[in-house]
Design an enzyme around this catalytic site. Structure first.
Site, short mmCIF file in Angstrom:
data_model
loop_
_atom_site.label_atom_id
_atom_site.label_comp_id
_atom_site.label_asym_id
_atom_site.label_seq_id
_atom_site.Cartn_x
_atom_site.Cartn_y
_atom_site.Cartn_z
N SER A 111 -7.54 -5.69 -3.89
CA SER A 111 -6.45 -6.34 -4.63
C SER A 111 -6.53 -7.86 -4.69
CB SER A 111 -5.10 -5.94 -4.06
OG SER A 111 -4.83 -4.62 -4.43
N LYS A 170 -6.77 -9.07 -8.12
CA LYS A 170 -5.61 -9.12 -9.02
C LYS A 170 -5.26 -10.57 -9.40
CE LYS A 170 -3.47 -4.64 -7.73
NZ LYS A 170 -4.48 -3.95 -6.95
N TYR A 186 -9.30 -0.82 -14.13
CA TYR A 186 -8.60 -1.18 -12.90
C TYR A 186 -9.45 -0.86 -11.66
CZ TYR A 186 -5.26 -0.95 -9.06
OH TYR A 186 -4.64 -1.13 -7.84
N TYR A 242 2.92 -8.01 -0.74
CA TYR A 242 3.82 -6.87 -0.94
C TYR A 242 5.08 -7.03 -0.10
CZ TYR A 242 -0.93 -5.68 -2.12
OH TYR A 242 -2.21 -5.74 -2.59
N VAL A 266 -6.99 -4.20 0.38
CA VAL A 266 -7.14 -3.16 1.41
C VAL A 266 -8.56 -3.06 1.96
CG1 VAL A 266 -5.16 -1.71 0.79
CG2 VAL A 266 -7.37 -1.31 -0.30
N1 GLN Z 1 -7.69 -0.32 -5.21
C1 GLN Z 1 -6.55 -0.29 -4.36
C2 GLN Z 1 -5.49 0.62 -4.94
O1 GLN Z 1 -5.29 0.63 -6.12
C3 GLN Z 1 -6.04 -1.69 -4.20
C4 GLN Z 1 -4.88 -1.79 -3.23
C5 GLN Z 1 -4.87 -3.05 -2.41
O2 GLN Z 1 -5.90 -3.69 -2.17
N2 GLN Z 1 -3.72 -3.37 -1.91
O3 GLN Z 1 -4.82 1.35 -4.24
#
Ligand code: GLN
Length: 295
Positions: free
Chosen positions: A54, A57, A179, A231, A249
């Site tokens: 993420s 993003k 994505y 988050y 993650v």
């Molecule tokens: N690819 C992961 C997902 O969509 C990304 C989540 C993350 O890094 N918080 O669940």
């Protein structure tokens, strides 16, 4: 400082809901800090590639913001969610408009925008990432993308719900494919720290002199990182670290000290909120010891 860092405990678990991420050595640990005048400091496995997940993003936001300008905010908000990154709950009562671009639902809307606006979204996104970071070797990891596709039921649920509310305009499979690929990008701590330096320098990359976004957009991306980058732990990160940041993650975190530096840390074990346990501790240690944060 190195000695003190060794005493920081490392608890938590490597992300296992994406099967391919289970194979990462949980003891890996790297840090890289780059200042806007290109001084570099690193420790540990800072030249190992890992799945940035993420953290990507932020780049999705930078590109979608460039393409849509203020129209972007008709389809995604800028408020902290206070919910886990993959939560469905809020999305139903807020009628398919995600709270912010850094929860999965928000990033899926941004990917939908990229599919609408770009002719070859996957190719153009990776080229954007390479240009922004001044590094032509950055790439997707098809194994991680495929692994996530096979188990991505929650992301599929999020995008279907938003499609039902009219906030996804393209074919669901195409948007999910983009994505998952964007999440699968692999970079080292050094590449991340150097790549995100434009956010420490008002939108111009100090090493490549490339303008990525204008000054206002750079400030706004930092503001969203400050409020939404972790988050339902964004308050905690702000409270303890005091820098705009974004986690993934894969165990990576990027943090920006505007006007000064960007820093990437990597330690794969995650806390219960899906953020790197040791990565957060180290950044807290750094900003406490140096007494430097945005506050
Ligand atoms: N690819 C992961 C997902 O969509 C990304 C989540 C993350 O890094 N918080 O669940």
């Amino acid at each position: 400082m190195v000695v003190e860092l060794r005493h920081i405990k490392d608890i938590g678990h490597v992300a296992s809901y994406i099967p391919e991420l289970r194979n990462v050595d949980p003891k890996k640990f790297g840090i890289h800090l780059t200042t806007i005048d290109n001084q570099n400091y690193s420790l540990g496995d800072s030249n190992d590639k890992f799945s940035i997940q993420s953290i990507s993003k932020v780049l999705t936001l930078a590109l979608a913001f460039e393409l849509e300008d203020e129209f972007l905010w008709e389809r995604v908000g800028v408020e902290p969610s206070g919910t886990p990154f993959n939560s469905l709950v809020q999305l139903e009562y807020e009628k398919g408009i995600p709270r912010n671009p850094f929860i999965n639902a928000g990033a899926l809307v941004l990917c939908d925008i990229l599919v609408s606006r770009l002719q070859h979204p996957k190719q153009e996104f990776i080229e954007f990432t390479r240009k922004v970071s001044g590094n032509p070797t950055i790439d997707y990891c098809p194994r991680v993308a495929e692994s996530e596709k096979l188990t991505g039921y929650t992301n599929a649920a999020l995008i279907n719900l938003m499609k039902a509310f009219g906030n996804i305009h393209n074919d669901i499979e195409t948007v999910l494919d983009l994505y998952f690929h964007i999440c699968s990008i692999e970079m080292t701590c050094k590449e991340l720290a150097q790549g995100f330096l434009f956010l420490a320098a008002n939108g111009v990359h100090p090493l490549t002199h490339e303008r990525v976004v204008n000054v206002s957009k750079s400030k706004r991306i930092n503001a969203i990182m400050q409020l939404c980058g972790f988050y339902d732990e964004a308050g905690e990160f702000s409270f303890k670290v005091g820098l705009p940041g974004k986690s993934g993650v894969g165990g990576g975190i990027i943090a920006i000290y505007p006007g000064h530096y960007s820093i990437a840390v990597w330690s794969p074990k995650l806390n219960s909120k899906g953020n790197s346990y040791k990565g957060m501790k180290i950044l807290e240690f750094l900003t406490t010891r140096t007494k430097l944060s945005i506050f």
